[in-house]
Scaffold this active site. Structure first.
Site, PDB file in Angstrom:
ATOM      1  N   HIS A  26      37.149  43.752  28.821  1.00  0.00           N
ATOM      2  CA  HIS A  26      37.375  44.899  29.708  1.00  0.00           C
ATOM      3  C   HIS A  26      37.075  44.570  31.163  1.00  0.00           C
ATOM      4  CE1 HIS A  26      32.987  45.444  28.869  1.00  0.00           C
ATOM      5  NE2 HIS A  26      32.953  45.915  30.106  1.00  0.00           N
TER       6      HIS A  26
ATOM      7  N   GLU B 197      30.912  56.626  30.725  1.00  0.00           N
ATOM      8  CA  GLU B 197      32.079  55.739  30.736  1.00  0.00           C
ATOM      9  C   GLU B 197      33.266  56.325  29.992  1.00  0.00           C
ATOM     10  OE1 GLU B 197      32.515  52.341  28.290  1.00  0.00           O
ATOM     11  OE2 GLU B 197      32.197  53.623  26.570  1.00  0.00           O
TER      12      GLU B 197
ATOM     13  N   GLN C 140      37.528  50.046  31.840  1.00  0.00           N
ATOM     14  CA  GLN C 140      36.332  50.858  31.626  1.00  0.00           C
ATOM     15  C   GLN C 140      35.966  51.523  32.954  1.00  0.00           C
ATOM     16  OE1 GLN C 140      32.499  48.859  31.461  1.00  0.00           O
ATOM     17  NE2 GLN C 140      31.917  50.003  29.656  1.00  0.00           N
TER      18      GLN C 140
ATOM     19  N   HIS D 172      32.401  44.937  37.155  1.00  0.00           N
ATOM     20  CA  HIS D 172      32.101  43.786  36.303  1.00  0.00           C
ATOM     21  C   HIS D 172      33.304  43.452  35.435  1.00  0.00           C
ATOM     22  CE1 HIS D 172      31.013  47.192  33.619  1.00  0.00           C
ATOM     23  NE2 HIS D 172      31.448  46.408  32.646  1.00  0.00           N
TER      24      HIS D 172
END
Ligand code: MC0
Length: 139
Positions: A8, A44, A55, A79
């Protein structure tokens, strides 16, 4: 160790509803999982994009990792998560090489996954997450 497929891309957002509307209505993705992960300080939404997920993460508090990121850098890619078969084994290998990890031991991630973060300072400025699939359903 060996990284597996891209799992993700985590995107930090201030307004989860607005971000959801953009990804669902304009970009045609579908939310397959929603979760509040108190330990990580995030709310999330996971949206499936082919073999991987987008995400969307909104902070639960200003002093959480995503809250601090938003204050410093604004919305954007937070990230990148990669699948690995065994997070604990990957961490052990990395630590044996004196690689800087954030999590000395694996943690629980979204949808019953097992996760660990590698420090952006060791990863050319990118926060990297190792993700081991669990028994939970992420869609
Ligand atoms: C901070 N920095 C980043 C960054 N966050 N660089 C790249 N990507 C990020 N996401 C940089 C800052 O700009 C700063 O650089 C330096 O790191 C220190 O930042 P800080 O604001 O003082 O923050 P720290 O040091 O307190 O914490 C940063 C750190 C933290 C990455 C260690 O955010 C952390 O532990 N993150 C892992 C947990 C996490 O992010 N959880 C939320 C997602 P300069 O150059 O100014 O020094 S949870 C999730 O995604 C779960 C639910 C899941 O997928 O299942």
């Amino acid at each position: 160790m060996q990284l597996g497929r891209l799992d993700h891309v985590g995107i930090a957002v201030t307004d989860l509803a607005a971000a959801r509307a953009l990804y669902e209505q304009v970009l045609g993705l579908e939310v397959t999982h929603e979760e509040v992960i108190t330990e990580q300080g995030v709310h999330e939404l996971l949206l499936r994009a082919g073999e991987a997920y987008v995400q969307l993460v909104a902070p639960l508090a200003p002093d959480s990792p995503v809250g601090k990121f938003l204050a410093k850098r604004g919305e954007g890619v937070h990230h990148v998560g990669y699948a690995v078969p065994d997070v604990a084994a990957a961490l052990a290998e990395l630590r044996a090489q004196e690689f800087e990890v954030i999590d000395p031991a694996p943690r629980v991630g979204s949808g019953g996954t097992t996760i660990a973060f590698l420090h952006p300072k060791s990863m050319q400025g990118v926060l990297v997450e190792l993700v081991e699939e669990g028994t939970g359903h992420r869609g």
